[in-house]
Design a protein around this motif. Sequence first.
Motif, PDB file in Angstrom:
ATOM      1  N   VAL A 104       0.858  -1.184   0.000  1.00 17.67           N
ATOM      2  CA  VAL A 104       0.000   0.000   0.000  1.00 17.67           C
ATOM      3  C   VAL A 104       0.899   1.241   0.000  1.00 17.67           C
ATOM      4  O   VAL A 104       1.748   1.395   0.883  1.00 17.67           O
ATOM      5  CB  VAL A 104      -0.942   0.012   1.221  1.00 17.67           C
ATOM      6  N   ASP A 105       0.710   2.079  -1.013  1.00 17.59           N
ATOM      7  CA  ASP A 105       1.532   3.288  -1.162  1.00 17.59           C
ATOM      8  C   ASP A 105       3.020   2.963  -1.146  1.00 17.59           C
ATOM      9  O   ASP A 105       3.839   3.673  -0.547  1.00 17.59           O
ATOM     10  CB  ASP A 105       1.217   4.305  -0.048  1.00 17.59           C
ATOM     11  N   GLY A 106       3.350   1.855  -1.791  1.00 15.62           N
ATOM     12  CA  GLY A 106       4.746   1.462  -1.930  1.00 15.62           C
ATOM     13  C   GLY A 106       5.349   0.783  -0.724  1.00 15.62           C
ATOM     14  O   GLY A 106       6.536   0.440  -0.731  1.00 15.62           O
ATOM     15  N   LYS A 107       4.550   0.570   0.332  1.00 13.12           N
ATOM     16  CA  LYS A 107       5.075  -0.047   1.546  1.00 13.12           C
ATOM     17  C   LYS A 107       4.323  -1.337   1.860  1.00 13.12           C
ATOM     18  O   LYS A 107       3.095  -1.388   1.718  1.00 13.12           O
ATOM     19  CB  LYS A 107       4.953   0.915   2.730  1.00 13.12           C
ATOM     20  N   PRO A 108       5.040  -2.382   2.327  1.00 14.37           N
ATOM     21  CA  PRO A 108       4.359  -3.641   2.657  1.00 14.37           C
ATOM     22  C   PRO A 108       3.550  -3.520   3.941  1.00 14.37           C
ATOM     23  O   PRO A 108       3.962  -2.850   4.886  1.00 14.37           O
ATOM     24  CB  PRO A 108       5.516  -4.632   2.830  1.00 14.37           C
ATOM     25  N   VAL A 109       2.381  -4.139   3.946  1.00 12.79           N
ATOM     26  CA  VAL A 109       1.572  -4.253   5.152  1.00 12.79           C
ATOM     27  C   VAL A 109       1.573  -5.716   5.570  1.00 12.79           C
ATOM     28  O   VAL A 109       1.118  -6.586   4.817  1.00 12.79           O
ATOM     29  CB  VAL A 109       0.126  -3.767   4.930  1.00 12.79           C
ATOM     30  N   ALA A 110       2.117  -6.005   6.739  1.00 17.88           N
ATOM     31  CA  ALA A 110       2.260  -7.385   7.207  1.00 17.88           C
ATOM     32  C   ALA A 110       1.038  -7.798   8.022  1.00 17.88           C
ATOM     33  O   ALA A 110       0.352  -6.962   8.617  1.00 17.88           O
ATOM     34  CB  ALA A 110       3.525  -7.526   8.042  1.00 17.88           C
ATOM     35  N   ILE A 111       0.791  -9.092   8.056  1.00 22.42           N
ATOM     36  CA  ILE A 111      -0.344  -9.647   8.787  1.00 22.42           C
ATOM     37  C   ILE A 111       0.157 -10.672   9.800  1.00 22.42           C
ATOM     38  O   ILE A 111       1.022 -11.493   9.486  1.00 22.42           O
ATOM     39  CB  ILE A 111      -1.359 -10.283   7.820  1.00 22.42           C
ATOM     40  N   THR A 112      -0.393 -10.627  11.007  1.00 20.74           N
ATOM     41  CA  THR A 112      -0.085 -11.589  12.061  1.00 20.74           C
ATOM     42  C   THR A 112      -1.355 -12.353  12.428  1.00 20.74           C
ATOM     43  O   THR A 112      -2.386 -11.743  12.729  1.00 20.74           O
ATOM     44  CB  THR A 112       0.458 -10.890  13.315  1.00 20.74           C
ATOM     45  N   LEU A 113      -1.281 -13.685  12.398  1.00 17.15           N
ATOM     46  CA  LEU A 113      -2.345 -14.548  12.901  1.00 17.15           C
ATOM     47  C   LEU A 113      -1.879 -15.147  14.214  1.00 17.15           C
ATOM     48  O   LEU A 113      -0.759 -15.677  14.284  1.00 17.15           O
ATOM     49  CB  LEU A 113      -2.646 -15.682  11.916  1.00 17.15           C
ATOM     50  N   TYR A 114      -2.709 -15.096  15.256  1.00 18.43           N
ATOM     51  CA  TYR A 114      -2.282 -15.724  16.503  1.00 18.43           C
ATOM     52  C   TYR A 114      -3.463 -16.326  17.254  1.00 18.43           C
ATOM     53  O   TYR A 114      -4.538 -15.736  17.351  1.00 18.43           O
ATOM     54  CB  TYR A 114      -1.506 -14.740  17.390  1.00 18.43           C
ATOM     55  N   GLY A 115      -3.234 -17.538  17.757  1.00 16.76           N
ATOM     56  CA  GLY A 115      -4.226 -18.189  18.591  1.00 16.76           C
ATOM     57  C   GLY A 115      -4.224 -17.587  19.984  1.00 16.76           C
ATOM     58  O   GLY A 115      -3.163 -17.248  20.524  1.00 16.76           O
ATOM     59  N   LEU A 116      -5.387 -17.495  20.578  1.00 20.35           N
ATOM     60  CA  LEU A 116      -5.499 -16.886  21.909  1.00 20.35           C
ATOM     61  C   LEU A 116      -5.121 -17.846  23.025  1.00 20.35           C
ATOM     62  O   LEU A 116      -4.980 -17.438  24.176  1.00 20.35           O
ATOM     63  CB  LEU A 116      -6.916 -16.352  22.115  1.00 20.35           C
ATOM     64  N   SER A 117      -4.970 -19.125  22.718  1.00 22.16           N
ATOM     65  CA  SER A 117      -4.466 -20.092  23.687  1.00 22.16           C
ATOM     66  C   SER A 117      -2.986 -20.331  23.446  1.00 22.16           C
ATOM     67  O   SER A 117      -2.534 -20.401  22.297  1.00 22.16           O
ATOM     68  CB  SER A 117      -5.218 -21.416  23.569  1.00 22.16           C
ATOM     69  N   ASP A 118      -2.219 -20.464  24.516  1.00 26.94           N
ATOM     70  CA  ASP A 118      -0.795 -20.777  24.375  1.00 26.94           C
ATOM     71  C   ASP A 118      -0.564 -22.195  23.867  1.00 26.94           C
ATOM     72  O   ASP A 118       0.538 -22.520  23.430  1.00 26.94           O
ATOM     73  CB  ASP A 118      -0.073 -20.596  25.714  1.00 26.94           C
ATOM     74  N   ASP A 119      -1.586 -23.033  23.936  1.00 22.15           N
ATOM     75  CA  ASP A 119      -1.505 -24.401  23.439  1.00 22.15           C
ATOM     76  C   ASP A 119      -1.738 -24.383  21.935  1.00 22.15           C
ATOM     77  O   ASP A 119      -2.848 -24.109  21.465  1.00 22.15           O
ATOM     78  CB  ASP A 119      -2.560 -25.259  24.131  1.00 22.15           C
TER      79      ASP A 119
END
Length: 467
Positions: A104-119
């Motif tokens: 977007v506008d020449g810059k990368p937009v990163a995505i993070t997926l994370y589970g809410l449980s530590d397991d």
Amino acid sequence: MSSTRPQLTDEQALRYHYLEVMKYTGRAGAERVDPWDPKADTFMAGKSAVKPDFRVGEGGFASIQLAVNEAVKKAKAGAISGRAYIAIEPGTYEELVYVPKLIVDGKPVAITLYGLSDDATATAIKIAIDQGMTGAEYGRRFTPVFDGLEPEIADIFRANAALPRLSTENASVLRVENDGFQAKNLTIHNAYNADRADVNSHCEDGKGGPKNANGQFAIGWHQAVAALIHNADRVHFENVGFRSFQDTLYFKSRVPGHTVRSFYSHCMVEGDIDFIFGRSTAFFDACEIRSLGSRVGHTYVVAPSTNIATRYGIVFNDCDFTHDGSAAALKGTFALGRQWFQTVRATPYGTPNIEGYRTRLAETSELDHPPLGTISLDVLEAVGKCVVMNSRIGAHIDAKAPWDDWSGGSRNADGEFIPGLWNSKYRPVQYTSGDFHRYLKDWLQAEGLSYAEADPAEPWLAEYNNS
């Protein structure tokens, strides 16, 4: 230690510290220094919390893909910059997830997926998809999922649906094309059970013959990728499980000879045939690497196809190489891996048993006018590099010779290696750059090719301080 388990010196081992391995990217042979310390991310290290931009589960999106789609939409509208965090409630999500490249506008937009449980096992992305699936079947199953999504995502789906049959890279549960992507506290499980008969089969039960008690073919099955890292750089997985049989975890660059990087910390990867593979640079730190012997008599952990000019291939540090306790594993004859001779059709290696056989350099790799064949520069230079350091290697791995040739033989019922007849896809194990020159010196000269010989030779397959 035998010559088939070459060891790094203390000085050489220092060059494989994760900060050194992870700092190079770009074109092989001309990689640029781009320092990256994935351990410095305090959220991924568990030292800080974040406020999610989107939530999947109760009170949020019904699927992970819908949340990713919304992140893409909001980023393009300027509502998100830098990184989008997607929190996922515990549960099993039966879906494909495609995370596209997002600029977007020449810059990368990163995505993070994370589970809410530590397991990591509490939050799973799980579905069956395999390389034997036709594009038509894929389209029928997944059109409702991708219909109407942002073009960056929908275009990936449409390209797959147009194929006569899915290729290996298209048969993935999670597909990551997003630079800077992160995943944490998840399991990615390709539930394909190696039970689809091969379309080229000439026997009733498929190319692999009769199925075992689990309904699986021993050979002739299809690749089934849990996660594909497709030309995405600075990809980081923390406390993530990857589950399948063949080709579980695949990292590749869109352009041959271009280095992209991925980092895996406290992860678990399991499978049986070439289940960690690809041409990009990947570092595994404090991970469990689990070989499954439930359906095959011989397994390979890694199949690197690293370009000859790329500094680093696959590196394992402080990892545990374990197994499933199967009868096949207990024979102690499994392999750490073999160097993937990717898409080879005609090899310049070995002594041919075909009269008049010759391989020459060309744009493509073919054996369409035997005994004359061709090999491309890309295939020739995909030599494969892997180092295992400071790790615990279980008794399931052949202690005397953990590396196998490519298409160079087979294992009998007792796991003993039986050298095979020469074939057009053969390549012997190459432990160092010196082996490459030793095997191909005359052929390279005849084809007008010249590669600088490192002195001392560069280690391609090696170990250090393992137990």
